[in-house]
Scaffold this motif. Sequence first.
Motif, short mmCIF file in Angstrom:
data_model
loop_
_atom_site.label_atom_id
_atom_site.label_comp_id
_atom_site.label_asym_id
_atom_site.label_seq_id
_atom_site.Cartn_x
_atom_site.Cartn_y
_atom_site.Cartn_z
N CYS A 180 0.66 -1.33 -0.29
CA CYS A 180 0.10 0.09 -0.09
C CYS A 180 1.06 1.17 -0.22
O CYS A 180 2.26 1.39 0.62
CB CYS A 180 -1.11 -0.03 1.11
SG CYS A 180 -0.49 -0.04 3.18
N TYR A 181 0.08 2.29 -0.37
CA TYR A 181 0.73 3.05 -0.11
C TYR A 181 0.24 4.82 1.49
O TYR A 181 -0.26 3.97 1.87
CB TYR A 181 0.57 4.57 -1.05
CG TYR A 181 -0.06 4.18 -2.51
CD1 TYR A 181 1.38 5.07 -3.27
CD2 TYR A 181 -0.59 4.24 -3.36
CE1 TYR A 181 0.99 4.45 -5.13
CE2 TYR A 181 -0.80 3.23 -4.37
CZ TYR A 181 0.16 3.77 -6.11
OH TYR A 181 0.20 3.36 -6.37
N ILE A 182 1.67 5.02 1.30
CA ILE A 182 1.81 5.24 3.06
C ILE A 182 1.76 7.14 2.57
O ILE A 182 2.69 7.41 2.39
CB ILE A 182 3.26 5.14 3.86
CG1 ILE A 182 3.47 3.54 4.23
CG2 ILE A 182 2.69 5.81 5.02
CD1 ILE A 182 1.72 3.04 4.62
N HIS A 284 0.95 8.68 8.07
CA HIS A 284 1.28 7.95 7.91
C HIS A 284 -0.01 6.66 7.68
O HIS A 284 0.21 5.73 8.16
CB HIS A 284 2.31 7.27 9.00
CG HIS A 284 3.42 7.85 9.10
ND1 HIS A 284 3.76 8.20 10.27
CD2 HIS A 284 5.17 7.31 7.98
CE1 HIS A 284 5.16 8.68 9.42
NE2 HIS A 284 5.47 9.05 9.14
N VAL A 285 -0.97 7.26 7.45
CA VAL A 285 -2.30 6.67 7.04
C VAL A 285 -1.74 5.59 5.23
O VAL A 285 -1.45 6.35 4.14
CB VAL A 285 -3.24 7.97 6.23
CG1 VAL A 285 -4.50 7.17 5.21
CG2 VAL A 285 -3.85 8.75 7.20
N PRO A 286 -1.98 4.28 5.54
CA PRO A 286 -1.78 3.21 4.74
C PRO A 286 -3.28 3.32 3.53
O PRO A 286 -4.01 3.93 3.93
CB PRO A 286 -2.12 2.25 4.97
CG PRO A 286 -2.89 2.27 6.24
CD PRO A 286 -2.41 3.35 6.95
N VAL A 287 -2.88 3.30 2.25
CA VAL A 287 -3.93 3.60 1.41
C VAL A 287 -3.55 2.58 0.28
O VAL A 287 -2.76 2.20 -0.19
CB VAL A 287 -3.31 4.80 0.38
CG1 VAL A 287 -4.83 4.78 -0.98
CG2 VAL A 287 -3.58 6.02 1.51
N PRO A 288 -4.97 1.55 0.27
CA PRO A 288 -4.32 0.46 -0.97
C PRO A 288 -4.54 0.83 -2.45
O PRO A 288 -4.66 2.00 -2.37
CB PRO A 288 -5.99 -0.56 -1.19
CG PRO A 288 -6.99 0.40 0.42
CD PRO A 288 -5.92 1.93 0.61
#
Lengths: 671, 671
Positions: A180-182, A284-288
Amino acid sequence: MTSPTLRLAAIAGHLDSSQDPVSSALSTSVPPVQLNRDTLSILLDGEDQTWRKWLKQPLFKYKYNITKEEAVKLNQARFRYLAENGFRQKWSEPNDPAKYDGIQEALSYYDNALSTMGGAHVGLYSGSIRELGSEELKAKYLPLADSFELPGCFALTELGHGSNPRGIETEAHWDAKQGCYILHTPNTTAQKARTILSLIDMNPEQIYWIGAAAETAIMSVVWAQLYVPHPEDSSRWQHQGIHAFLVPLRDRATHATLPGITIRNCGMKSGLNGMDNGRIWFDHVPVPRTMCLDKYGGINEEGVYESMFQNKDQRFGGQLVNLSEGRVGLAVSSVNMAKIALTIAIRYAQTRRQFGAREFGQLETLIMDYNLHQRRLYPLLAQTYAMHFAARTIAKLKDAEKTELKEIKQFHVISSGLKSLHTWHLLDTLQATREACGGQGLKSSNRIGHMKADCDTMATYEGDNQVMLITVAKGSLPDYSPKKRSALQSFNKDKFVGQTFSDATLLSAEWQLDLFQHHVLAASLRLSTAVAKTRATSAAAAAAGSSSAPSLDSILDQHAALSQEFARAVIEHWILNELVVAERADKTGALTLVRQLHALWKMDMDANMVRRRYVDEGVQERVRDLVGATIHRVHENVDVLVGAFGVPDHLLGSIAGDWVEANGVDGDEDI
Amino acid sequence: MTSPTLRLAAIAGHLDSSQDPVSSALSTSVPPVQLNRDTLSILLDGEDQTWRKWLKQPLFKYKYNITKEEAVKLNQARFRYLAENGFRQKWSEPNDPAKYDGIQEALSYYDNALSTMGGAHVGLYSGSIRELGSEELKAKYLPLADSFELPGCFALTELGHGSNPRGIETEAHWDAKQGCYILHTPNTTAQKARTILSLIDMNPEQIYWIGAAAETAIMSVVWAQLYVPHPEDSSRWQHQGIHAFLVPLRDRATHATLPGITIRNCGMKSGLNGMDNGRIWFDHVPVPRTMCLDKYGGINEEGVYESMFQNKDQRFGGQLVNLSEGRVGLAVSSVNMAKIALTIAIRYAQTRRQFGAREFGQLETLIMDYNLHQRRLYPLLAQTYAMHFAARTIAKLKDAEKTELKEIKQFHVISSGLKSLHTWHLLDTLQATREACGGQGLKSSNRIGHMKADCDTMATYEGDNQVMLITVAKGSLPDYSPKKRSALQSFNKDKFVGQTFSDATLLSAEWQLDLFQHHVLAASLRLSTAVAKTRATSAAAAAAGSSSAPSLDSILDQHAALSQEFARAVIEHWILNELVVAERADKTGALTLVRQLHALWKMDMDANMVRRRYVDEGVQERVRDLVGATIHRVHENVDVLVGAFGVPDHLLGSIAGDWVEANGVDGDEDI
């Protein structure tokens, strides 16, 4: 030997060139106007004017004396009503942009807060999903966006980057392990306790001014600088430029902010408080992977970055096509709101009397009958007509298939220029009409003052107006290279000098267009000469090792006055040309009249044109006389010219109607 | 035989007159500026700047996200605090107007709603009692007014009469039997159910826009047309013109409206909602004889009308001296608020970076370093300096003993003109600074957007700006009669034509003043010639019986463009002259610099001056070059020029300081 009196008379003769009545010249050189309000209205807005019947439900009754929070709730409720009552289907039809434009037009006639919410939600947020998202993403999220079940926002600009979004600092790092993107806002805590001096060296980075973020949005299209592991050395990051991600901000059930996300309100503004602008931080929010709007670039199923563009700037440019479309929307809205303000001010002036009675108790003069008042309002009326057709054309260009780069560039340049001149025209019109209505112009229920507050931001958002004109100058200058333009090779700066012209000529579309074109060519030559000279000087300096060559942006800024003059000339010419095109299809004579006043007024009042002395002094004076005569003819026909705008009564302030009754003891006070 | 390229180079040479660097010319022709912020500050505001320390109490912390009712309560509380804490004594000293001005200045720096309440309560309401009331009335009511125990309002304008208060319709009939005046609003009920057409023939008459009437006021100075029994036939009424009466509106204990009085709110406005504007109706309200403010006329103890003036208009004019003083206050306030806005915008631009980085991540350029941005703000900075000294002079003239009619008239004309140009300058400055700050300019806590909303009414109240310029034209034209002015008898319209001037000359105060004076004379000749011609034509028509002779007002309106041009020229020249007077006392060189830019900018950008071609084209181009060079020198010295304004930090928005910290997660949102 002449007496002082004779001498003075001689001087006075020199000074005054209006020796013969102008109106007779006008009436012989121009066919009489056969004005018809309905014909003119169809010419302006077409046969389908159903939008004029909209928005009369009680929910849409204007309310002014409310807090920011109440304004936001009201705006949400109105927008939700629209979404739930059939407007959704229209928004969902990407192949029928005219319908979307029709809705936006109705909203902008009604209230700028609602139309801004519409523009941000439909144009920017779901528009980005539609334009840049994968088929799966579109299938899942578009219906929820269109129905307002998932209200969203468009999170591009930051505290430190508004005009220059290329410099945003929000980061997205590809985490291959987690797949995922952070998403992250760097350095937020380091903001504390800085002095002004240190502030100069820092770049603040929270996402800022995001319409609908503070209260309304559940989702957001977030833009960030993408960093992927370097293919040859995975311990280093490779910068891939700006990309967009669809990110949930709040829990759909509880509306609580999701973990890692911090949102604050941008606070009270001097207008448009129905739009809840917010500030966002990501920790630091994970983005699928699948939530990247990756049409132009992103991590593929194999975990590898791929893009159709090599150049990062091109990649970004391709993604921002929706912003250009926003500029078109602002040009159209500006014309609509100028029509409302002019309708209110002119109708009020047609029933308002002040001064002019010889004795106390006698009937005073209608303020619209004063030449002074006509000069305040009618040139703006004429310009609004001109800008109407320019806005229509650019709206059509927006929806047209553009295959060549040249077309895309031309659209970008003209829409940027129109955005500036149209929104400034609106602000000028709101100011002039506000003042023309005296204190009543400030009263919120009369709309003009409220519109003034709500529209001010139009000069700033979707691109600062001055920056937009730089875009025009930079984008147009190559088109006016002497190598390309045969007109420039035979350009004669004294083309109109030493000549007299008949009134018929001065009033003709051909001559006026010719002069506006002459202004463009002259301004382009002045600018390109100045640019070339600066380049030569700095090339010499660079060769001598004393400095590096400046960028074109920097050179254009050194010649800021010439750049602005050129950019304005290009866009003014384009606007006049569109009006002339419309005029050719007009059998009423109305567009001839407004075109004459519009062009003559610029020739008389625009210091840039006057300063260059394109025509002899006598011609310049005659232009001034013709302005007066043309204003007189507009006055004779003003009911039709204003009536053809067709602004519905329920969208006008009470001073456009029976303002005495509205101000009775039982009149509505606060609304 | 010349190639296209050579030909183009030749054309380009014609077009570009800046063959030599201007800055070198500037540096040799003008002594270097020895700027010192403190010296300059004392030159501007004198030694006593204690007002800058005021208004830091918690009560005066700005609050924006509030309803109209809350804004009024806050404004009342603040005003009451001032009245109860020592300001009262200062208001009560009619012989020390400078103290009153100092207080008003502090209030206007702080908030326009508070200063407007101060101006209305102290200047208009208690000022009228002080100026026009009997000794008994003053002894009884002034202390109660000054302490705010009896808050009051000034009820002159009506729904139907704003700009033209001479036409008001509220009536006061002398009732000899009861020994009192009967105050009455005629025809109120007849307002109902009228159509627009009938509205044209009617005059609405409720008293309207009365600041502090809606909620605050207990007392009112009410203006009405006085009718007294005809001395020869008591069955008829004799009209004596407008008189003022001190009338209680509300019960002092309960605050309930008194019998016969109806009050309504004027409703939400786009700004200045801290001021509760109200509408008032009187239903046969008896007013004791002693409550007439009868300095210039009223019923005496014998029950007979007497006045020192025969002419009703003179009588009214004498009573309205306080309104002229209000105009001076607006000129002063405009300068103060322009200083605040410019300080905020320039300081922000000195810490805000945007664009200019060659690569992503590099430091961007400070926006104040862009020539484009300098051109937005520095001409306004220079004009603010010019207007500062003009405002100071007119404030002194206000307080000076005026014995001759000529002096009184001159004060009236200049204060009317400054009111217009100063308030418009403020609105232009607020718009430009608002835009220069981007979105941050709209944020209420940054003050500019809020000031924009609160100050807009300044163009309207105390006289509509356009109407004020007619006053200037009408009042000044006789002074520029060729019979009176020797300068006009030898006037040479080509005085500056066919000549070249050194840069030192173009930059000199003498030459610039001379050109501005030339503009006044030329404009006066154009206008007086046009007026004379219209008079001759209408005299011939009148002799032939086809029409009656038009009034001068009507003729000036027929030549509205020339009238406005002349009025502006007169006032612009007056302003420049005051700046030059101040410059002569300045050893820092700062005022020379701002005077140069101010005058050059007008010469370059004012279409009225440019159109008249007073100078050759080459000179006009050189003026433009010098504008650029002067802006460059202002940029080098801008810290001192802005710093000398001395606007205290607590009156600036956060973008003038550490705006990153202010926008932290815990920053103040709504204020």
